[in-house]
Design an enzyme around this catalytic site. Structure first.
Site, PDB file in Angstrom:
ATOM      1  N   CYS A  32       0.892  -1.246  -0.046  1.00 24.91           N
ATOM      2  CA  CYS A  32       0.088   0.091   0.118  1.00 24.91           C
ATOM      3  C   CYS A  32       0.964   1.281   0.009  1.00 24.91           C
ATOM      4  O   CYS A  32       2.015   1.121   0.142  1.00 24.91           O
ATOM      5  CB  CYS A  32      -0.966   0.011   0.911  1.00 24.91           C
ATOM      6  SG  CYS A  32      -0.178   0.084   2.884  1.00 24.91           S
ATOM      7  N   CYS A  35       3.356   1.810   2.788  1.00 23.48           N
ATOM      8  CA  CYS A  35       4.578   1.110   2.835  1.00 23.48           C
ATOM      9  C   CYS A  35       5.890   2.081   1.938  1.00 23.48           C
ATOM     10  O   CYS A  35       6.940   2.271   2.275  1.00 23.48           O
ATOM     11  CB  CYS A  35       4.584  -0.393   1.993  1.00 23.48           C
ATOM     12  SG  CYS A  35       3.432  -1.420   2.882  1.00 23.48           S
ATOM     13  N   ASP A 427       9.052  29.782 -31.712  1.00 26.32           N
ATOM     14  CA  ASP A 427      10.190  29.932 -32.721  1.00 26.32           C
ATOM     15  C   ASP A 427       9.822  29.576 -34.039  1.00 26.32           C
ATOM     16  O   ASP A 427       8.884  29.178 -34.248  1.00 26.32           O
ATOM     17  CB  ASP A 427      11.484  29.164 -32.110  1.00 26.32           C
ATOM     18  CG  ASP A 427      12.567  29.211 -33.132  1.00 26.32           C
ATOM     19  OD1 ASP A 427      12.975  30.401 -33.340  1.00 26.32           O
ATOM     20  OD2 ASP A 427      12.960  28.390 -33.880  1.00 26.32           O
TER      21      ASP A 427
END
Length: 737
Positions: A32, A35, A427
């Site tokens: 989970c 952890c 650009d």
């Protein structure tokens, strides 16, 4: 003195950063989000270590100082937290759902009769409670062993995780029922609850593991696309060798239908290359001698001889995979709150469960059965897994899908930036245009021979790397055959060049550069400049020995897709701005053709970042699209930098998103995909938080039984992952690309 000290400090910091090493660890044993948070906290406590742990991918991205710690120290830190760690190549690529499969089959097979005994009261056989004990025991003990094992390991380290909740909930139901049965107490047993909870959570873990694997499929498939062997030319003979044996400079053959072994330059042969796996472009690209080809792309027709220029981790495919992996290892800002909640969630849930039991017994005056049922439901229904999966699964699927389309998103923080952008600066050369300049007109001054004008201009420009200079030099070489030698050369960034050609002092560039030398264009040439620039050409003036010699017009074709791309960017609510070093007339001609109203022309390379800063100071959130070395500072300065992948490595490194295909339409797709991914993450988090906010009070109130709680908990995690998987269906605006 203070300035010197600051400089020394920055230098020291930069040196320290450069000396840090990066490693990725495969983590085992996580169940989970708490952890992952615990492992991350443990790693970050080690001196010289900065780590991020991704629960969804089960990997840790670690930066560390090798003078303070080594790999064994990192692995030891993870193991000290009760988990496993290893280098990814040391971990077998097995199906993550496999460990759950056999246990799930047993749990379902035994839980069905348990449910029948518990719920169909009319047909219960004598001694059904003892049969239930026999059926429930292997489910709780064997099928649920992964939960109990993890809970015990965590308990030894003084921590609690989701496995703790599951283990405590199922064992409490089983032990309570066993004690009641053996003692002969006349009350309800919960063997069906213990079995059903185990079966449902195993089902959730199984589906979650399969879905998580699918979320990372895109990048795995990308890495698998590379060629496995190469036909290397050695002493004129084709030798089949593993692609790992290729070295830079070697020549290899690519036959029709084969994959290009590695990045290189075509030495001989012509063909069409299918680059769809790398760029998302469906139409093959024609290549011939001198053209670059990327590894893993497919040769569709002719035989090619290619010289290897990049191998191994330096190839375009490997770099894309690394960038995507880095992005997936990071954490979006919206995930931080979820991490903090997950870290303290389990202890809070256990406390709520205990208070629920006490509250029902003491305050509500309820029977022990009802109190126990509510307490177990609280433990079971609480699931921080969904919180931990909300961001990383969406990020994995979104960035993986982007890689398939030739869009490389470098980090999770980029997602937030795409939502806020209001202005996009484009650009011109290589972004809106093809970036391949060609001479469109040569206009000599009165009394000047065209060949003489071209000889002086092309000779001076031949030493320059600027696209305009290369176009002039190439045109002169085609017309004259050879160019004169240059005795001295000097480039003026953004202005032009100065050189001595055949003993003549030559200046080629903007009229302002000629003016610096005291040379002014006659009226006839000035009028020609206006006419050519109005047509979209860039015009350079040529002077020699203090006299104007003429003009050379260079044009860069606008990409066929640029106008559509600008329209798509507008549809996303962005204001396009053209930023170029070209003069006002040329810039406005290009802008008008692609549908841009705002133009910033005549901007020198070193001033592009300043123009971006001015837009930001005016309250705009700026995205910048560019491809050249001179765009890198502006890309880095912008709130969101997008580099055209056909451009330079410097520009790509400075950007947040790389558009591998070189098609500006991909900029709009990148922003749409990023926004869609961010929206999915937020939707996941809303669900995960909302689920717990609503479910836990219902369980405390006794309105949800433990079995329904287990089903809801499993569904919440599966929902978050499957919701993220919807990003795999993302399509670019123009499918024909």
């Amino acid at each position: 003195m203070a300035a010197a000290t600051d400089t020394e400090a920055r230098s020291t910091e930069a040196t320290a950063t450069e000396s840090r090493q990066h490693v990725e660890l495969a983590i085992t044993g996580m169940t989970c989000a708490s952890c992952a948070a615990r492992i991350e906290k443990r790693l970050n406590k080690v001196d010289g270590v900065t780590a991020t742990v991704n629960f969804a991918s089960e990997h840790a991205a670690v930066a560390f100082d090798p003078t303070q710690v080594d790999l064994d120290d990192l692995i030891g830190a993870v193991e000290s937290a009760g988990y496993g760690a290893a280098l990814p190549e040391a971990v077998t690529d097995e199906d993550p759902a496999r460990p759950y499969r056999h246990r799930l089959v047993l749990a379902v097979a035994f839980s069905v009769p348990l449910a029948v005994f518990a719920w169909v009261t009319a047909s219960r056989p004598p001694g059904w409670e003892w049969v239930s004990l026999v059926l429930a025991t292997p489910v709780v003990v064997y099928a649920g062993w992964p939960f109990h094992k993890a809970a015990l390991a965590n308990a030894r380290h003084g921590v609690a995780t989701m496995d703790t909740l599951i283990s405590v909930g199922t064992l409490a139901a089983w032990i309570w029922s066993t004690v009641v049965l053996v003692a002969g107490i006349s009350t309800s047993v919960y063997f069906d609850t213990a079995g059903a909870i185990t079966a449902l959570i195993l089902l959730g873990r199984y589906l979650e593991a399969r879905a998580k694997r699918r979320s990372g499929e895109a990048i795995r498939k990308l890495l698998e696309l590379g060629a496995k062997e190469a036909r290397v030319l050695r002493d004129g003979t084709e030798v089949l060798v593993p692609v790992e044996g290729l070295v830079v400079g070697e020549r290899f053959v690519v036959r029709p239908g084969e994959k290009v072994a590695t990045d290189g330059v075509v030495e001989s042969g012509t063909s069409a290359i299918d680059q769809s796996m790398l760029t998302g472009e469906s139409v093959p690209v024609e290549v011939g001698p001198g053209d670059a080809v990327a590894g893993a792309t497919v040769n569709t027709s002719g035989r090619l001889v290619v010289e290897a220029t990049r191998v191994g981790a330096s190839t375009a495919l490997a770099q894309i995979a690394r960038l995507v992996a880095d992005a997936q290892a990071g954490k979006a800002p919206v995930q931080r709150l979820a991490d903090r909640v997950s870290a303290v969630f389990v202890p809070i849930v256990i406390a709520i469960s205990a208070l629920t039991l006490v509250g029902w017994l003491l305050i509500g005056g309820a029977a022990t059965t009802a109190a126990f049922t509510a307490a177990v439901a609280v433990i079971v229904i609480a699931c921080p897994c969904a919180l931990g999966l909300a961001t990383p699964t969406a990020l994995m699927v979104g960035t993986g899908r982007g890689a398939q389309l030739g869009i490389v998103i470098k980090g999770p923080e980029v997602l937030e930036q795409t939502r806020q952008v209001t202005t996009i600066v484009l650009d011109k050369t290589g972004t809106l245009t093809e970036g391949k300049m060609a001479v469109s007109a040569v206009v000599p001054a009165a009394g000047v021979d065209e060949e003489e004008l071209l000889r002086l201009a092309a000779g001076a420009e031949d030493a320059s790397e600027h696209p305009i200079a290369r176009a002039v030099a190439a045109y002169g070489r085609d017309r004259l055959g050879t160019l004169p030698e240059v005795e001295s050369f000097s480039a003026r960034a953004g202005l032009g060049v100065e050189a001595v050609v055949d003993g003549h002092a030559v200046v080629v560039g903007r009229p302002s550069l000629l003016a610096d030398w005291g040379v002014h264009l006659p009226d006839g040439l000035t009028a020609e400049v206006a006419r050519l620039e109005a047509g979209g050409s860039t015009v350079v003036a040529v002077a020699a020995d203090g006299a104007a010699k003429g003009l050379i017009a260079v044009a860069d074709r606008i990409k066929a897709t640029s106008r559509q791309a600008v329209a798509e960017l507008r549809a996303l609510g962005l204001t396009p701005v053209l930023l170029t070093g070209d003069n006002e007339r040329t810039a406005r001609a290009v802008a008008a053709e692609v549908g841009i109203d705002r133009v910033l022309a005549g901007v020198l390379p070193e001033d592009k970042a300043a123009e971006v800063a001015r837009l930001q100071e005016a309250g705009e959130v700026v995205a910048m699209v560019g491809d050249g070395v001179n765009d890198a500072p502006a890309l880095a300065k912008a709130d969101l930098g997008l580099s055209i992948g056909t451009g330079t490595d410097v520009a790509i490194e400075a950007s947040d998103i790389t558009l591998v295909a070189g098609d500006l339409r991909a900029a709009a797709d990148a922003i749409r995909l990023s926004r869609r991914t961010l929206s999915t993450i937020k939707g996941n988090l809303v669900w995960a938080f909302g689920y717990n906010v609503a479910a836990i009070p219902l369980a405390v109130a006794g309105l949800v039984n433990p079995i329904a709680a287990a089903a809801a908990m499993a569904f919440s995690s599966v929902f978050v992952v499957t919701n993220s998987l919807r990003l795999r269906r993302f399509r670019p605006t123009e499918e024909s690309r």
